[in-house]
Design a protein around this motif. Sequence first.
Motif, PDB file in Angstrom:
ATOM      1  N   PHE A   1      46.460  33.994  37.403  1.00 25.11           N
ATOM      2  CA  PHE A   1      46.751  32.080  37.550  1.00 25.11           C
ATOM      3  C   PHE A   1      45.551  30.976  38.092  1.00 25.11           C
ATOM      4  O   PHE A   1      45.332  30.293  36.736  1.00 25.11           O
TER       5      PHE A   1
ATOM      6  N   THR B   1      43.967  28.301  34.848  1.00 22.88           N
ATOM      7  CA  THR B   1      44.119  27.573  35.254  1.00 22.88           C
ATOM      8  C   THR B   1      42.686  26.181  35.376  1.00 22.88           C
ATOM      9  O   THR B   1      42.818  25.381  35.139  1.00 22.88           O
TER      10      THR B   1
ATOM     11  N   ASN C   1      54.010  25.389  38.277  1.00 23.86           N
ATOM     12  CA  ASN C   1      54.151  27.253  39.280  1.00 23.86           C
ATOM     13  C   ASN C   1      54.882  26.995  40.320  1.00 23.86           C
ATOM     14  O   ASN C   1      54.638  28.249  40.840  1.00 23.86           O
TER      15      ASN C   1
END
Length: 159
Positions: free
Chosen positions: A21, A25, A98
């Motif tokens: 992630f 990101t 998220n």
Amino acid sequence: MISKNMICLWYDGTALDAAKFYAQTFPDSAVGAVHRAPGDYPAGKQGDVLTVEFTVMGIPCLGLNGGPAFKHTEAFSFQIATDDQAETDRLWNAIVGNGGQESACGWCKDKWGLSWQITPRVLTAAITNPDRAAAKRAFDAMMGMRKIDIAAIEAALER
């Protein structure tokens, strides 16, 4: 190769998911080596992901799947300096959207409990302004915010 100094972040079996992630990101972020346990350990079995080497905006990190014993707290956070409202919104929304949660004054937590300060450079300049009255107005405006609104900070400076 493991860096001489890196941040070790404790996860409950989710270090690889978190590292992926962060790599998706944040710019200048990547997942490196994934190391599997050579034997059983209190939080896992032989062959489970034990550690993950990754970088977050150039900062070397090691994710350790240590189990549920320890949780992240606000005593540690990544502070990300953003250049504009679009970048502030993108990063904030990525973290909160998220499975994360909003906090105050530009702070939020990701779904793994790690704290992030999404801090526009305008805010940092405003609250350190040599004009202490303007700095206080900007600070007071920030205190009522969750995600930082750059236009509101700039308006507070101008009053």
